[in-house]
Write a protein that holds these residues in place. Structure first.
Motif, PDB file in Angstrom:
ATOM      1  N   THR A   1       0.826  -1.205   0.000  1.00  0.00           N
ATOM      2  CA  THR A   1       0.000   0.000   0.000  1.00  0.00           C
ATOM      3  C   THR A   1       0.859   1.252   0.000  1.00  0.00           C
ATOM      4  N   PHE A   2       1.926   1.239   0.784  1.00  0.00           N
ATOM      5  CA  PHE A   2       2.801   2.416   0.838  1.00  0.00           C
ATOM      6  C   PHE A   2       3.431   2.697  -0.529  1.00  0.00           C
ATOM      7  N   ILE A   3       3.930   1.648  -1.170  1.00  0.00           N
ATOM      8  CA  ILE A   3       4.592   1.843  -2.456  1.00  0.00           C
ATOM      9  C   ILE A   3       3.603   2.314  -3.520  1.00  0.00           C
ATOM     10  N   THR A   4       2.384   1.760  -3.491  1.00  0.00           N
ATOM     11  CA  THR A   4       1.396   2.165  -4.501  1.00  0.00           C
ATOM     12  C   THR A   4       0.878   3.580  -4.257  1.00  0.00           C
ATOM     13  N   MET A   5       0.989   4.064  -3.021  1.00  0.00           N
ATOM     14  CA  MET A   5       0.481   5.402  -2.706  1.00  0.00           C
ATOM     15  C   MET A   5       1.587   6.440  -2.534  1.00  0.00           C
ATOM     16  N   ALA A   6       2.830   6.029  -2.608  1.00  0.00           N
ATOM     17  CA  ALA A   6       3.939   6.942  -2.326  1.00  0.00           C
ATOM     18  C   ALA A   6       4.005   8.114  -3.305  1.00  0.00           C
ATOM     19  N   TYR A   7       3.403   7.945  -4.475  1.00  0.00           N
ATOM     20  CA  TYR A   7       3.425   9.037  -5.458  1.00  0.00           C
ATOM     21  C   TYR A   7       2.750  10.293  -4.917  1.00  0.00           C
ATOM     22  N   ILE A   8       1.837  10.117  -3.950  1.00  0.00           N
ATOM     23  CA  ILE A   8       1.123  11.256  -3.377  1.00  0.00           C
ATOM     24  C   ILE A   8       2.101  12.202  -2.682  1.00  0.00           C
ATOM     25  N   ILE A   9       3.189  11.664  -2.136  1.00  0.00           N
ATOM     26  CA  ILE A   9       4.156  12.485  -1.406  1.00  0.00           C
ATOM     27  C   ILE A   9       4.691  13.609  -2.284  1.00  0.00           C
ATOM     28  N   ALA A  10       4.927  13.318  -3.566  1.00  0.00           N
ATOM     29  CA  ALA A  10       5.432  14.337  -4.494  1.00  0.00           C
ATOM     30  C   ALA A  10       4.314  15.012  -5.268  1.00  0.00           C
ATOM     31  N   LEU A  11       3.282  14.242  -5.629  1.00  0.00           N
ATOM     32  CA  LEU A  11       2.217  14.796  -6.465  1.00  0.00           C
ATOM     33  C   LEU A  11       1.396  15.843  -5.720  1.00  0.00           C
ATOM     34  N   ASN A  12       1.126  15.607  -4.445  1.00  0.00           N
ATOM     35  CA  ASN A  12       0.303  16.555  -3.692  1.00  0.00           C
ATOM     36  C   ASN A  12       0.926  17.947  -3.639  1.00  0.00           C
ATOM     37  N   PRO A  13       2.205  18.092  -3.238  1.00  0.00           N
ATOM     38  CA  PRO A  13       2.797  19.436  -3.278  1.00  0.00           C
ATOM     39  C   PRO A  13       2.938  19.987  -4.686  1.00  0.00           C
ATOM     40  N   ASN A  14       3.131  19.110  -5.678  1.00  0.00           N
ATOM     41  CA  ASN A  14       3.195  19.599  -7.061  1.00  0.00           C
ATOM     42  C   ASN A  14       1.893  20.283  -7.464  1.00  0.00           C
ATOM     43  N   ILE A  15       0.781  19.626  -7.165  1.00  0.00           N
ATOM     44  CA  ILE A  15      -0.522  20.172  -7.549  1.00  0.00           C
ATOM     45  C   ILE A  15      -0.851  21.428  -6.747  1.00  0.00           C
ATOM     46  N   LEU A  16      -0.619  21.371  -5.448  1.00  0.00           N
ATOM     47  CA  LEU A  16      -1.019  22.484  -4.589  1.00  0.00           C
ATOM     48  C   LEU A  16      -0.160  23.726  -4.783  1.00  0.00           C
ATOM     49  N   THR A  17       1.053  23.575  -5.272  1.00  0.00           N
ATOM     50  CA  THR A  17       1.942  24.733  -5.450  1.00  0.00           C
ATOM     51  C   THR A  17       2.207  25.049  -6.913  1.00  0.00           C
ATOM     52  N   ASN A  18       1.445  24.416  -7.807  1.00  0.00           N
ATOM     53  CA  ASN A  18       1.628  24.632  -9.244  1.00  0.00           C
ATOM     54  C   ASN A  18       3.041  24.252  -9.681  1.00  0.00           C
ATOM     55  N   PHE A  19       3.524  23.108  -9.148  1.00  0.00           N
ATOM     56  CA  PHE A  19       4.811  22.534  -9.519  1.00  0.00           C
ATOM     57  C   PHE A  19       5.989  23.462  -9.205  1.00  0.00           C
ATOM     58  N   ALA A  20       5.866  24.228  -8.127  1.00  0.00           N
ATOM     59  CA  ALA A  20       6.961  25.108  -7.697  1.00  0.00           C
ATOM     60  C   ALA A  20       7.941  24.313  -6.840  1.00  0.00           C
ATOM     61  N   VAL A  21       8.588  23.329  -7.449  1.00  0.00           N
ATOM     62  CA  VAL A  21       9.478  22.408  -6.729  1.00  0.00           C
ATOM     63  C   VAL A  21      10.666  23.165  -6.149  1.00  0.00           C
ATOM     64  N   GLY A  22      10.965  22.874  -4.889  1.00  0.00           N
ATOM     65  CA  GLY A  22      12.125  23.482  -4.248  1.00  0.00           C
ATOM     66  C   GLY A  22      11.839  24.760  -3.504  1.00  0.00           C
ATOM     67  N   THR A  23      10.656  25.333  -3.677  1.00  0.00           N
ATOM     68  CA  THR A  23      10.303  26.566  -2.967  1.00  0.00           C
ATOM     69  C   THR A  23       9.906  26.227  -1.528  1.00  0.00           C
ATOM     70  N   PRO A  24       9.955  27.211  -0.619  1.00  0.00           N
ATOM     71  CA  PRO A  24       9.553  26.952   0.764  1.00  0.00           C
ATOM     72  C   PRO A  24       8.131  26.401   0.883  1.00  0.00           C
ATOM     73  N   LEU A  25       7.203  26.898   0.037  1.00  0.00           N
ATOM     74  CA  LEU A  25       5.830  26.406   0.091  1.00  0.00           C
ATOM     75  C   LEU A  25       5.763  24.943  -0.323  1.00  0.00           C
ATOM     76  N   TRP A  26       6.483  24.589  -1.382  1.00  0.00           N
ATOM     77  CA  TRP A  26       6.505  23.181  -1.828  1.00  0.00           C
ATOM     78  C   TRP A  26       7.058  22.285  -0.731  1.00  0.00           C
TER      79      TRP A  26
END
Length: 324
Positions: free
Chosen positions: A24-49
């Protein structure tokens, strides 16, 4: 452990639960990166992300622990992939409404949007404590409640296979998103799609990455189906691992790149400072009040209804069984 979780009573074992948890963890681990990507408009590396990234991990862990030790249910709690898209849309609209600009402007709108969840959470808690929530759920037609689970499954099916009956793929340097069945196999000869993408060196690299992605998709899918046919319970987990290994080998052997290059610059220290600075109790009520009473009330009711309906689909033991 047996006394607390009642494993025999529930027809399971420690080994089964551990294996199911890892899968379950491996199948859902994508959420760890996808959630901040969506919520911050893919502003990877910024304090908000970074703040949303860490908040996603912590909130998922807390929710899952509560489900395990308080409700004794084998459910993983994590941010909803539909709700985060809805919230991101609200945040983007608030940027325009409040006349904000840049990274700081988006962060301000984000913090104003957090007030919606704060108020909605208080309302939902009150409805639960005073037993109003159950009354509302009982008033909803049984067919609607039973339809929520399959609807979520259909949404995930659409995400997995994509529209136009083609497996959807994006990223990895592709010049544009493409559909495997439609665009890759739909081209009568691979050379046709290659010539279309190979306008320069970057396009050529993107094409070969796409070929590797297509091969990985079907090798992984074939592995899962074959292992499932043989009755191996860890078929999904092993299939995902096989697909990952295939892509890593292909990336190193055919693309000449190091699949673990990003780990050299990765930081393994949790960004607590960024979370405290951007998301932890950072409610901007001044921006929230500018939404207007009608808009704010509508959004709060919408999120509150979703919070009530989704769990009702999971807690199936509270619903009468259908007789076929």
């Amino acid at each position: 452990m047996e006394k607390f979780f009642k494993l025999k009573e529930n027809g399971t074992t420690v080994r089964t639960e551990v294996l199911a948890g890892i899968t379950t963890f491996i199948t859902m681990a994508y959420i760890i990166a996808l959630n901040p990507n969506i919520l911050t408009n893919f502003a990877v590396g910024t304090p908000l992300w970074n703040g949303v990234f860490l908040a996603t991990c912590i909130s998922s862990a807390i929710g899952t622990i509560f489900m395990a030790f308080l409700a004794n249910k084998p459910f993983v709690m994590a941010p909803g992939m539909g709700l985060n898209t809805f919230f991101a849309t609200i945040t983007a609209n608030m940027v325009v409404l409040l006349g904000l600009k840049g990274e700081e402007g988006y962060t301000t709108a984000f913090q104003a949007g957090l007030c919606i969840f704060l108020v909605e959470g208080i309302v939902f808690l009150a409805l639960s404590l005073f037993n109003v929530r159950d009354k509302i759920l009982e008033a909803i037609p049984l067919g609607v409640r039973y339809g929520i689970g399959p609807a979520i499954g259909l949404m995930l099916l659409d995400i997995g296979f994509g529209s136009n009956a083609g497996v959807y793929a994006e990223g990895n340097g592709f010049t544009a998103p493409f559909y495997v069945m439609r665009d890759f196999f739909g081209a009568m000869m691979p050379r046709m799609i290659r010539d279309e993408m190979v306008g320069n060196t970057t396009g050529a690299s993107a094409y070969y990455q796409m070929v590797l992605t297509v091969a990985t998709i079907f090798i992984g899918l074939y592995a899962i189906l074959t292992l499932s046919k043989k009755g191996i319970k860890s078929a999904v987990l092993l299939g995902m691992l096989i697909a990952s290994i295939v892509y890593w080998i292909g990336e190193a052997a055919f693309l000449g790149t190091n699949p673990f290059e990003s780990l050299k610059s990765a930081s393994f220290i949790p960004p607590f400072h960024d979370m405290v600075q951007t998301t932890l109790f950072k409610f901007d009520f001044s921006g929230f009040l500018k939404l207007g009473v009608f808009t704010a009330t509508t959004l709060i009711i919408t999120f509150c209804m979703i919070d009530m309906l989704i769990p009702s689909a999971l807690w199936s033991e509270r619903l009468p069984r259908l007789k076929w």
